[in-house]
Design a protein around this motif. Structure first.
Motif, PDB file in Angstrom:
ATOM      1  N   LEU A 200      76.298 -68.582  67.957  1.00  0.00           N
ATOM      2  CA  LEU A 200      75.577 -67.649  68.034  1.00  0.00           C
ATOM      3  C   LEU A 200      75.456 -67.961  69.878  1.00  0.00           C
ATOM      4  O   LEU A 200      74.365 -68.873  70.211  1.00  0.00           O
ATOM      5  N   GLY A 201      75.895 -67.391  70.874  1.00  0.00           N
ATOM      6  CA  GLY A 201      75.445 -67.194  72.183  1.00  0.00           C
ATOM      7  C   GLY A 201      74.588 -66.318  73.014  1.00  0.00           C
ATOM      8  O   GLY A 201      73.514 -66.242  72.453  1.00  0.00           O
ATOM      9  N   LYS A 202      74.718 -66.513  74.214  1.00  0.00           N
ATOM     10  CA  LYS A 202      73.314 -65.892  75.199  1.00  0.00           C
ATOM     11  C   LYS A 202      73.553 -64.203  75.021  1.00  0.00           C
ATOM     12  O   LYS A 202      74.861 -63.778  74.636  1.00  0.00           O
ATOM     13  N   ILE A 203      72.499 -62.997  74.918  1.00  0.00           N
ATOM     14  CA  ILE A 203      73.081 -62.341  75.062  1.00  0.00           C
ATOM     15  C   ILE A 203      73.588 -61.214  75.991  1.00  0.00           C
ATOM     16  O   ILE A 203      73.763 -61.734  77.654  1.00  0.00           O
ATOM     17  N   ARG A 204      74.641 -60.701  75.779  1.00  0.00           N
ATOM     18  CA  ARG A 204      75.402 -59.929  77.169  1.00  0.00           C
ATOM     19  C   ARG A 204      75.102 -58.841  77.537  1.00  0.00           C
ATOM     20  O   ARG A 204      75.283 -57.921  78.540  1.00  0.00           O
ATOM     21  N   THR A 205      74.718 -57.610  76.976  1.00  0.00           N
ATOM     22  CA  THR A 205      74.466 -56.440  76.839  1.00  0.00           C
ATOM     23  C   THR A 205      73.204 -56.177  75.656  1.00  0.00           C
ATOM     24  O   THR A 205      72.930 -56.590  74.852  1.00  0.00           O
ATOM     25  N   ALA A 206      72.284 -55.139  75.991  1.00  0.00           N
ATOM     26  CA  ALA A 206      70.619 -55.079  75.459  1.00  0.00           C
ATOM     27  C   ALA A 206      70.879 -53.448  75.268  1.00  0.00           C
ATOM     28  O   ALA A 206      70.526 -53.131  76.748  1.00  0.00           O
ATOM     29  N   ARG A 207      70.583 -52.406  74.731  1.00  0.00           N
ATOM     30  CA  ARG A 207      69.904 -51.379  75.547  1.00  0.00           C
ATOM     31  C   ARG A 207      68.921 -51.609  74.616  1.00  0.00           C
ATOM     32  O   ARG A 207      69.518 -50.880  72.967  1.00  0.00           O
ATOM     33  N   GLN A 208      68.054 -50.186  74.596  1.00  0.00           N
ATOM     34  CA  GLN A 208      66.843 -49.611  73.910  1.00  0.00           C
ATOM     35  C   GLN A 208      67.193 -48.101  73.462  1.00  0.00           C
ATOM     36  O   GLN A 208      67.431 -47.143  74.865  1.00  0.00           O
ATOM     37  N   GLY A 209      67.358 -48.219  72.451  1.00  0.00           N
ATOM     38  CA  GLY A 209      67.075 -46.585  71.636  1.00  0.00           C
ATOM     39  C   GLY A 209      65.887 -45.557  72.123  1.00  0.00           C
ATOM     40  O   GLY A 209      65.225 -46.393  72.689  1.00  0.00           O
ATOM     41  N   GLN A 210      66.093 -44.613  71.704  1.00  0.00           N
ATOM     42  CA  GLN A 210      64.645 -43.331  72.331  1.00  0.00           C
ATOM     43  C   GLN A 210      63.715 -43.905  70.952  1.00  0.00           C
ATOM     44  O   GLN A 210      64.633 -44.229  69.814  1.00  0.00           O
ATOM     45  N   PHE A 211      62.700 -43.830  71.232  1.00  0.00           N
ATOM     46  CA  PHE A 211      61.933 -43.333  70.176  1.00  0.00           C
ATOM     47  C   PHE A 211      61.867 -42.587  69.938  1.00  0.00           C
ATOM     48  O   PHE A 211      62.022 -41.506  70.763  1.00  0.00           O
TER      49      PHE A 211
END
Length: 238
Positions: A200-211
């Protein structure tokens, strides 16, 4: 010894061909490296918490009817005062109680009114409780029968009188929930990498969903379920 011009032209063409082949090999190698770097896996992490509502809005509504408009208005005022007294008796102060609009309908004035109506005038009164102590509302609801003994029937079975419980502390728990969701996403990604014999490498993208904040169930609307899903894409390597 001077070389003919044709010799230099051939030499130049040969050098150019070698350069083109070399550039092609370099580009192909670079493309393969980029392709290898773009091996990714996208995973989701869920975080949930149960919280107790910290704010409540309670619409208190009652109706009355009479053929004498003056008597009806006087009786509604008396009942209004009785409801406010009941609320204060059960711990609500003046800042938590607000009187809403009152309406009176003259059924005979309606174009399509029925002739066999028992009462000509129908009045409806509204009082709203806005409190940051939902427990007081829960307690008052168990004693609302005391108003019925005074001839005041509180309406509780329609949309307008639905009690609304709110949770206003979302900002306080957001960071911890996002961290929890991200950690769970990483756990899934690590297992995927292990199963596929990758690293496992580094994070490419990250998205936080709606609460989202919903009632835990229909019987306890004062207990809320807070939920968030985070999507994270990681690089994979051999």
């Amino acid at each position: 010894m001077n070389k003919p011009n044709g010799y230099y032209q051939l030499l130049g063409a040969a050098v150019l061909s070698v350069a083109i082949l070399g550039c092609g090999w370099i580009l192909k190698s670079a493309a393969l490296d980029v392709k290898n770097m773009e091996r990714t896996v996208e995973v989701k992490g869920l975080a949930e918490r149960e919280v107790t509502a910290d704010t409540v809005i309670w619409p208190v509504q009652f109706s009355d009817a009479d053929n004498d408009l003056e008597k009806l208005v006087e009786r509604v005022e008396q009942k209004n005062a009785a409801v406010i007294a009941f609320l204060k008796l059960h711990g609500f102060d003046e800042q938590e109680i607000s009187q809403g609009r009152q309406s009176i309908v003259d059924k005979q004035a309606r174009e399509y009114g029925a002739d066999n109506q028992q009462f000509r005038y129908i009045a409806r009164a509204n009082i709203t409780v806005y409190s940051q102590q939902p427990d007081k509302v829960q307690n008052a609801l168990t004693k609302v029968g005391q108003l019925a003994k005074q001839g005041i029937a509180i309406v509780q079975d329609n949309y307008e009188t639905r009690i609304e419980y709110l949770f206003s502390g979302l900002n306080d728990i957001k960071p911890a929930m996002v961290q929890e969701a991200t950690e769970k996403a990483r756990e899934v990604a690590l297992k995927f990498a292990k199963d596929s014999q990758s690293k496992l490498g580094k994070i490419r993208t990250a998205r936080q969903g709606q609460f989202s904040i919903i009632d835990r169930d229909s019987n306890t609307p004062q207990i809320k379920k807070v939920r968030v899903v985070t999507s994270v894409e990681y690089y994979l390597s051999d």
